[in-house]
Scaffold this active site. Structure first.
Site, PDB file in Angstrom:
ATOM      1  N   THR A  83     100.577  24.002  23.206  1.00 57.02           N
ATOM      2  CA  THR A  83     101.054  24.564  24.464  1.00 57.02           C
ATOM      3  C   THR A  83      99.884  24.775  25.409  1.00 57.02           C
ATOM      4  O   THR A  83      98.780  25.148  24.984  1.00 57.02           O
ATOM      5  CB  THR A  83     101.775  25.906  24.211  1.00 57.02           C
ATOM      6  OG1 THR A  83     102.840  25.691  23.276  1.00 57.02           O
ATOM      7  CG2 THR A  83     102.367  26.478  25.494  1.00 57.02           C
TER       8      THR A  83
ATOM      9  N   TYR B 161      97.000  30.660   7.621  1.00 54.80           N
ATOM     10  CA  TYR B 161      97.925  30.556   8.751  1.00 54.80           C
ATOM     11  C   TYR B 161      99.195  29.808   8.348  1.00 54.80           C
ATOM     12  O   TYR B 161     100.313  30.258   8.615  1.00 54.80           O
ATOM     13  CB  TYR B 161      97.247  29.846   9.926  1.00 54.80           C
ATOM     14  CG  TYR B 161      98.164  29.658  11.106  1.00 54.80           C
ATOM     15  CD1 TYR B 161      98.410  30.696  11.980  1.00 54.80           C
ATOM     16  CD2 TYR B 161      98.796  28.429  11.331  1.00 54.80           C
ATOM     17  CE1 TYR B 161      99.269  30.530  13.071  1.00 54.80           C
ATOM     18  CE2 TYR B 161      99.643  28.253  12.410  1.00 54.80           C
ATOM     19  CZ  TYR B 161      99.883  29.304  13.283  1.00 54.80           C
ATOM     20  OH  TYR B 161     100.741  29.136  14.340  1.00 54.80           O
TER      21      TYR B 161
ATOM     22  N   GLY C 218     104.801  24.182  19.737  1.00 48.16           N
ATOM     23  CA  GLY C 218     103.738  23.283  19.302  1.00 48.16           C
ATOM     24  C   GLY C 218     102.549  23.449  20.219  1.00 48.16           C
ATOM     25  O   GLY C 218     102.335  24.522  20.800  1.00 48.16           O
TER      26      GLY C 218
ATOM     27  N   ASN D 207     105.814  38.283  18.112  1.00 48.62           N
ATOM     28  CA  ASN D 207     104.944  37.261  18.696  1.00 48.62           C
ATOM     29  C   ASN D 207     103.483  37.409  18.279  1.00 48.62           C
ATOM     30  O   ASN D 207     102.648  36.619  18.688  1.00 48.62           O
ATOM     31  CB  ASN D 207     105.044  37.321  20.231  1.00 48.62           C
ATOM     32  CG  ASN D 207     104.358  36.155  20.904  1.00 48.62           C
ATOM     33  OD1 ASN D 207     104.445  35.025  20.433  1.00 48.62           O
ATOM     34  ND2 ASN D 207     103.670  36.425  21.994  1.00 48.62           N
ATOM     35  N   ALA D 208     103.157  38.432  17.488  1.00 48.31           N
ATOM     36  CA  ALA D 208     101.758  38.624  17.087  1.00 48.31           C
ATOM     37  C   ALA D 208     101.330  37.516  16.138  1.00 48.31           C
ATOM     38  O   ALA D 208     102.093  37.101  15.262  1.00 48.31           O
ATOM     39  CB  ALA D 208     101.585  39.979  16.419  1.00 48.31           C
ATOM     40  N   GLY D 209     100.107  37.037  16.314  1.00 49.17           N
ATOM     41  CA  GLY D 209      99.635  35.997  15.412  1.00 49.17           C
ATOM     42  C   GLY D 209      98.147  35.737  15.569  1.00 49.17           C
ATOM     43  O   GLY D 209      97.607  35.851  16.671  1.00 49.17           O
TER      44      GLY D 209
ATOM     45  N   THR E 198      94.993  32.886  14.016  1.00 48.59           N
ATOM     46  CA  THR E 198      94.879  31.561  13.401  1.00 48.59           C
ATOM     47  C   THR E 198      93.678  31.430  12.493  1.00 48.59           C
ATOM     48  O   THR E 198      93.430  30.369  11.956  1.00 48.59           O
ATOM     49  CB  THR E 198      94.799  30.465  14.481  1.00 48.59           C
ATOM     50  OG1 THR E 198      93.647  30.722  15.306  1.00 48.59           O
ATOM     51  CG2 THR E 198      96.037  30.446  15.338  1.00 48.59           C
TER      52      THR E 198
END
Length: 211
Positions: free
Chosen positions: A140, A107, A138, A43-45, A47
């Site tokens: 959220t 990204y 999408g 779940n790491a991210g 942008t």
């Protein structure tokens, strides 16, 4: 909450970690749970990084390392652990409908990579009883996009007309790592309200390379 289940998370800088760091993170998670892990959610991210005209190498590397490199090697460590113990399990990659869009930013490039990684892991690990899928949220209703306490979910840029809620995303994630989804293999569930998979016009793809 699913009866008899539990969830834990650990802090890990997966943009710079080595194989030992990933293995130690899994050890820490298992100690917190008090039992072996049977599911991994990547779940790491981040942008950042801009788009083609403004991308720096530092921003590019940070985005690719966090969003793709970390998921790749953490999945490797997790799969090795399950295979050594001859246990089945699940890997769920948090993907993005950006993987369906033209890639003009670090990204978007990273999410194209996650889409391919999901398929590659699924193909390779299915014979070992490790099921791999992706979930692509999408827009959220999180503090990243709307202010805390703002209960207005309306979003005219989304074909469905509103933001998704974090609870909706979480419920689908639970389903995808449960025994109910053992025959869902290598798929990505797009929970975008139609953004990306139905329409691209919610984003501007115009770039300006010079004055």
């Amino acid at each position: 909450k699913v009866e008899g289940s539990s969830v834990t998370g650990v802090v890990l800088d997966n943009s710079t970690g080595d194989e030992g760091d990933f293995s130690r993170a899994l050890d820490e998670a298992e100690r917190a749970l008090g039992r072996p892990l049977d599911a991994l959610v990547n779940n790491a991210g981040v942008t950042g990084g801009g788009s083609i005209p403004s991308t720096s190498m530092k921003g590019f590397d940070l985005t690719i390392d966090t969003n793709l490199r970390g998921s790749y090697f953490l999945s490797q460590a997790f799969a090795r652990r399950l295979a050594a113990d001859k246990r089945s399990g699940n890997i769920l990659n948090v993907c993005s409908s950006s993987s369906l869009r033209p890639a003009i930013s670090p990204y978007t490039v990273s999410k194209w990579g996650m889409r391919g990684l999901t398929a590659g892991l699924a193909k390779s690990l299915a014979p070992l009883g490790i099921v791999v899928n992706g979930i692509a949220p999408g827009p959220t209703a999180t503090p990243m996009l709307i202010a805390d306490g703002d209960g207005n979910l309306a979003n005219p840029d989304v074909p469905a007309g509103r933001y998704a809620t974090a609870e909706e995303i979480a419920n689908m994630a639970v389903l995808l790592v449960s025994d109910l989804s053992r025959m869902v293999v290598g798929d990505i569930v797009y929970m975008t309200g139609g953004c990306g998979n139905l329409t691209f016009d919610d984003m501007d793809y115009t770039i300006k390379l010079s004055d």
